[in-house]
Design a protein around this motif. Structure first.
Motif, PDB file in Angstrom:
ATOM      1  N   PRO A 267    -132.615 -35.701  -2.372  1.00 35.53           N
ATOM      2  CA  PRO A 267    -132.545 -34.306  -2.814  1.00 35.53           C
ATOM      3  C   PRO A 267    -132.290 -33.354  -1.644  1.00 35.53           C
ATOM      4  O   PRO A 267    -132.780 -33.592  -0.534  1.00 35.53           O
ATOM      5  N   ILE A 268    -131.524 -32.332  -1.909  1.00 32.70           N
ATOM      6  CA  ILE A 268    -131.149 -31.354  -0.892  1.00 32.70           C
ATOM      7  C   ILE A 268    -132.276 -30.362  -0.631  1.00 32.70           C
ATOM      8  O   ILE A 268    -132.929 -29.905  -1.558  1.00 32.70           O
ATOM      9  N   ASN A 269    -132.493 -30.039   0.636  1.00 27.54           N
ATOM     10  CA  ASN A 269    -133.249 -28.831   0.989  1.00 27.54           C
ATOM     11  C   ASN A 269    -132.233 -27.738   1.268  1.00 27.54           C
ATOM     12  O   ASN A 269    -131.652 -27.692   2.360  1.00 27.54           O
ATOM     13  N   ARG A 270    -132.014 -26.901   0.309  1.00 20.43           N
ATOM     14  CA  ARG A 270    -131.005 -25.851   0.464  1.00 20.43           C
ATOM     15  C   ARG A 270    -131.379 -24.931   1.626  1.00 20.43           C
ATOM     16  O   ARG A 270    -132.524 -24.542   1.781  1.00 20.43           O
TER      17      ARG A 270
END
Lengths: 309, 309, 309
Positions: A267-270
């Motif tokens: 999952p991305i950490n925006r």
């Protein structure tokens, strides 16, 4: 199908370039099937796949589950979040008991390195590594290769930069093995505290400076920063400083080739390892294609391992 | 089927009376199928339905799951109980990743108002609201309408009293919209601290006295008292006092029409909002019929949204 | 099939020897099917089986789930780990709601004795006891009988020793009923603090000494020691002392018949109630066969209860 010479998918390390290409080619077929109205075939009808996850995972577990369903297989999910073994039963007893139930595949994720490799020789079922500690995450690397090949035709000669928290990343390790086997040139970009260990004979060039490292690359693979660890003061750097030096944005991207693609296993950490703007920019970002490829690639893996049984 | 003009089921507010009737009519077919020996059709064969529940639910999740299976669809369950997002990934990224896996429907429950409405425009999959905060719970209202129609032939002109903790109830809100669209006369009965907010132009009569409010009604819909909140002293009233004034029993029921039906969306607090004796009295209580209707109505919704794709 | 005269499987106590034999005979068929490439039939196509587990279980739940899938049934899993009821809803309301959804079988495990027997008369679905408190675990006893019959042809006249923590064991109780109904001679071996209560008219010989108790037996059934309880000082004996007196090893085994088989319902505490060496010795141990039999026996139970509906 019968040419795939493995009973298990334990890691990329022991696959040949031919094996990898066999998975990617078959995944193309399933990617097409997944875009049709009826996404289901009966290829693995009557098979039993068990997802045994000792670490929580929404994306990977769901991806395997959909892959199995779309081939007609049944799926049993077992989530054991807090312990590697239960009530004194050993891990080996747990998986051998599942094996005794005549299951066909065991998809296993475990926080410790080497668990799938340890159990596989004792199992009649095919063991599929869905991530073991900091070691490997082979299906993710296959997904990434599938996505690169779609955009760049071949991996041969491709310049690929892997950036971020490489030291803790099983995704990085599996990608290094796969990319070098298929003739790509891999490089690492990371601060010293995130730099990878040595990969034996593989001599991976390393860069601490993003601009330098990104120069001329065809593919950038950003890795997730586990910022919960940073918050605990393990690293003498703030998220903001990290983002400034290593967070990918359109400006840093300019050093790469004009047709560079940007990947992330999620999952991305925006706005930590990548700006929101770039993650959502369809000109460069292929992040959602990676997720879509996930189901097709896992269908190919299940098919190659199980349909000949 | 192709006449249903929606891709998503987000709330009752944007459905027309014709839309609602289409669901109820098709649900009749499935109610029949569910009483037969083989409850399964292949209408949605090869489809993938994902249940994404950010609030725990046994009944609604099971109802959707059985509905999907009985149409031949595959189902993946994802329960995320304690947080609205995971490890820094945004809710939108989570659902877009599922969408990238070519799922056909996302059934979502979330503690915050408006989540399904927020994500739907960005999804290729059909989004079905299984309850969003205090806003709406559209399939429950459809279930309730289905049950009323079975007993009262039409909702037109029906007098329906909604009683209890209206202020926190998404079930009440969805029912108000549905019942007024189909021509029923809705009224609220509740103490001031549980009374509903205004519903815009809908002018709902309110009663604080049960006897007055129940006079002449055809349908009584009791709502669940979240007595765990009462125990924390939020309300200056004991459960016993509450039961005395607002708990439905045979005596209070006498004010309603002789053929009144008693409904409850569950789970029931026996002898709090309704006496055990009345909840179990087949002469008045249709509570189990509501649960049975739940599967048929959700089959109709899934069919109308997905079978044309 | 239609000769099985029960709607539910609540316990062994109310089964006749003929009923038991019917299950075991049909299980033989399914054991064969489970060894074939396509393990799936459509016998229970369109049926809905719900696994409702109020106590955690990996093995039994998975075994029932695979059994249902292999007969073509759909399965819904509901795990309620920490409470016997939820948010004020009674257990009976929970199961009656599931029943209203037209499910065909409810497989239930509960920490309290008698729960399946209490709910069954009110359910249209077949209730299958997957373990109730310290009372019964009927499918485990059927699995054990299946395994014994395979090795010893008949249970008639067989000498079976049940050893270990008998007092807390629902497995022991179900086995006692089954074995005596089929003409085996059961004996208990346990220290006084683990000895079973009286079984009414069944006069079970008891032994405190392993050597004495094991003399001449055909079958040894070891039970799991819940050593977490021992650690809390409930018993004035260390695990090491316990193992010395009651842990089964090759040396103690010498008192039994030369062709004795060793059983254990799992999960095993290796080197507590049984040595690792003996548990893994294929000459005596049939523990993995028990697990394999688990799926076949549960398929037989589901088929006998549901296929006539």
């Amino acid at each position: 199908m019968s040419t795939f010479p493995h009973r298990h998918l334990l890691d990329i390390e022991r696959l040949s370039a031919t094996d990898i290409t066999a998975v990617l080619d078959l995944a193309e077929t399933y990617a097409g099937q997944n875009r049709s109205a009826n996404k289901k075939s009966d290829k693995l009808n009557g098979k039993s796949v068990v997802n045994l996850f000792f670490e929580p995972s929404t994306r990977t577990r769901t991806s395997f589950e959909l892959a199995a369903y779309r081939l007609g297989s049944d799926v049993v999910n077992i989530d054991i979040e807090h312990s590697s073994t239960k009530k004194g039963e050993t891990l080996l007893d747990t998986v051998l008991n599942l094996d005794a139930m005549q299951i066909d595949a065991l998809v296993i994720r475990h926080a410790e390195d080497g668990v799938p490799q340890f159990i596989a020789p004792q199992m009649k079922a095919s063991v599929i590594n869905a991530g073991d500690g900091k070691n490997e995450h082979p299906t993710q690397a296959l997904v990434d290769a599938f996505t690169m090949r779609r955009h760049k035709k071949t991996l041969q000669g491709l310049n690929v930069a892997i950036c971020g928290d490489i030291s803790h990343s099983r995704v990085a390790r599996s990608n290094v093995y796969l990319l070098t086997k298929l003739g790509a040139n891999v490089r690492f970009i990371a601060p010293s505290y995130f730099m990878a260990p040595s990969y034996g004979k593989l001599n991976i060039p390393t860069f601490e400076d993003m601009k330098e490292g990104l120069t001329g690359v065809d593919v950038i693979m950003m890795l997730r920063i586990q910022h919960e660890r940073m918050a605990q003061g393990e690293f003498a750097v703030s998220l903001k400083d990290y983002h400034q030096r290593y967070g990918l944005d359109h400006k840093k991207l300019a050093a790469a080739k004009p047709d560079v693609i940007v990947m992330h296993p999620g999952p991305i950490n925006r706005d930590v390892e990548i700006t929101s703007q770039l993650a959502d920019d369809p000109k460069f970002s292929v992040i959602h294609e990676q997720v879509a490829a996930g189901v097709a690639v896992r269908m190919a893996v299940l098919d190659l391992l199980l349909s000949g049984r």
